[in-house]
Enzyme design. Structure first.
Site, PDB file in Angstrom:
ATOM      1  N   ASP A  31       8.662 -12.940  16.261  1.00 40.96           N
ATOM      2  CA  ASP A  31       7.800 -13.565  15.252  1.00 40.96           C
ATOM      3  C   ASP A  31       6.370 -13.051  15.346  1.00 40.96           C
ATOM      4  OD1 ASP A  31       7.390 -14.792  17.720  1.00 40.96           O
ATOM      5  OD2 ASP A  31       8.198 -16.716  17.090  1.00 40.96           O
TER       6      ASP A  31
ATOM      7  N   ASN B 221       9.354 -29.046  20.211  1.00 43.17           N
ATOM      8  CA  ASN B 221      10.168 -29.695  19.170  1.00 43.17           C
ATOM      9  C   ASN B 221      11.529 -29.024  19.009  1.00 43.17           C
ATOM     10  OD1 ASN B 221       9.515 -27.275  18.001  1.00 43.17           O
ATOM     11  ND2 ASN B 221       8.369 -28.128  16.280  1.00 43.17           N
TER      12      ASN B 221
ATOM     13  N   HIS C 258      12.046 -25.744  18.653  1.00 45.46           N
ATOM     14  CA  HIS C 258      12.098 -24.506  17.847  1.00 45.46           C
ATOM     15  C   HIS C 258      12.473 -23.299  18.711  1.00 45.46           C
ATOM     16  CE1 HIS C 258       7.454 -23.658  18.339  1.00 45.46           C
ATOM     17  NE2 HIS C 258       8.122 -22.962  19.236  1.00 45.46           N
TER      18      HIS C 258
ATOM     19  N   GLU D 138      11.348 -23.982  12.857  1.00 45.50           N
ATOM     20  CA  GLU D 138      10.973 -25.361  13.137  1.00 45.50           C
ATOM     21  C   GLU D 138      12.113 -26.305  12.736  1.00 45.50           C
ATOM     22  OE1 GLU D 138       8.476 -25.535  14.938  1.00 45.50           O
ATOM     23  OE2 GLU D 138       6.556 -25.032  14.007  1.00 45.50           O
TER      24      GLU D 138
HETATM   25  C1  F6R Z   1       7.247 -17.021  20.711  1.00 47.73           C
HETATM   26  C2  F6R Z   1       8.226 -17.933  20.146  1.00 47.73           C
HETATM   27  C3  F6R Z   1       8.206 -19.391  20.441  1.00 47.73           C
HETATM   28  C4  F6R Z   1       7.953 -19.707  21.916  1.00 47.73           C
HETATM   29  C5  F6R Z   1       7.915 -21.226  22.130  1.00 47.73           C
HETATM   30  C6  F6R Z   1       7.610 -21.569  23.579  1.00 47.73           C
HETATM   31  O1  F6R Z   1       7.481 -15.691  20.292  1.00 47.73           O
HETATM   32  O2  F6R Z   1       9.043 -17.501  19.399  1.00 47.73           O
HETATM   33  O3  F6R Z   1       9.419 -19.964  20.029  1.00 47.73           O
HETATM   34  O4  F6R Z   1       8.989 -19.144  22.678  1.00 47.73           O
HETATM   35  O5  F6R Z   1       6.937 -21.789  21.319  1.00 47.73           O
HETATM   36  O6  F6R Z   1       6.317 -21.124  23.901  1.00 47.73           O
HETATM   37  P1  F6R Z   1       5.797 -21.177  25.392  1.00 47.73           P
HETATM   38  O7  F6R Z   1       6.642 -20.247  26.163  1.00 47.73           O
HETATM   39  O8  F6R Z   1       4.366 -20.713  25.314  1.00 47.73           O
HETATM   40  O9  F6R Z   1       5.929 -22.595  25.848  1.00 47.73           O
END
Ligand code: F6R
Length: 243
Positions: A67, A136, A138, A143
């Site tokens: 992403d 959440n 994701h 989301e």
């Molecule tokens: C990042 C992504 C997100 C993160 C998620 C957890 O490329 O796709 O889904 O993996 O938000 O983020 P952290 O590891 O910072 O807790």
């Protein structure tokens, strides 16, 4: 899902990094999918360590990231492109022309997402995809919602995601939209390595592993994938039924 509970983030990093490096040693032209965020950093550190020891080369691999923020140029210090350069790509021998990213600056999001989805297909799909999980539930920036998503698309970020990621934007406003690989594309990856650490992830991890499969917890769809390794620390595993 195969689940491993580890004593530390660095132990997780070593195990996850080893799976990826071993795969690249056996398959030098691997197609690798990467995630940003705090969770995969120890794995990236261990990949860099193995590379520096001369144990593995990334010269022939092709990479895709999950992403990118929409409205952020890749040169911006908070772009996911910059994150990957800083934490991994500048430290290994991956070829710049083999690094694929969604272009956050694209004005025509739909055609940019189509281009990216086609590039993944043309590369033959992703062999190993690293994932984190949001508070959440994701994965990527998929989301919680009413349906699981398909190919890459532009998504409005939820308040929970904005709250979690705003800490990285000290002097600029965090974008409210992102471009992301869709859930279907994540499910098409041949091997998934998901990393979650800390108490803040415990409820999302419980829903992913022990909850029902529902788009309200996008990560729960991974229950339907037959090749997923989940690496957790004890805090993140705290609400699951795992011993
Ligand atoms: C990042 C992504 C997100 C993160 C998620 C957890 O490329 O796709 O889904 O993996 O938000 O983020 P952290 O590891 O910072 O807790």
């Amino acid at each position: 899902m195969r689940t491993v509970i580890c004593g530390s983030k660095s132990e997780i990093g070593k195990l996850a990094g080893k799976i990826l490096c071993d795969y690249v040693k056996a398959n030098p032209k691997a197609v690798l999918g990467f995630a940003t965020g705090a969770s995969p950093i120890p794995a990236y550190d261990s990949i860099v360590e193995e590379y520096k020891k001369g144990g593995v080369s990334f010269k022939e691999v092709v990479t895709f990231n999950l992403d990118e923020y929409s409205g952020l140029a890749r040169e911006h210090k908070n772009s996911y492109y910059s994150f990957m350069q800083e934490n991994l790509f500048s430290k290994i021998d991956v070829r710049p022309e083999n690094i694929n990213f969604l272009n956050g600056s694209a004005e025509n999001w739909a055609s940019e997402c189509e281009r990216y989805s086609k590039a993944i297909r043309d590369a033959g799909g992703i062999d190993i995809q690293i994932l984190g999980i949001g508070h959440n539930g994701h994965i990527g920036f998929n989301e919680p919602g009413e349906t699981f998503s398909g190919d890459a698309y532009r998504v409005k970020l939820t308040d929970s995601t904005i709250a979690a990621n705003s800490v990285y934007f000290e002097d600029s406003l965090m974008p409210r939209y992102a471009l992301t690989m869709g859930t279907k594309q994540i499910m098409e990856c041949r091997h998934i390595i998901l990393i979650a650490t800390g108490e803040g992830k415990a409820e999302a991890v419980r829903a992913m592993i022990n909850g029902k499969v529902t788009p309200m917890c996008p990560a729960s769809v991974l229950q339907n994938h037959d090749n997923v390794d989940v690496f957790l620390d004890e805090d993140a595993a705290g609400l699951t039924d795992l011993g």
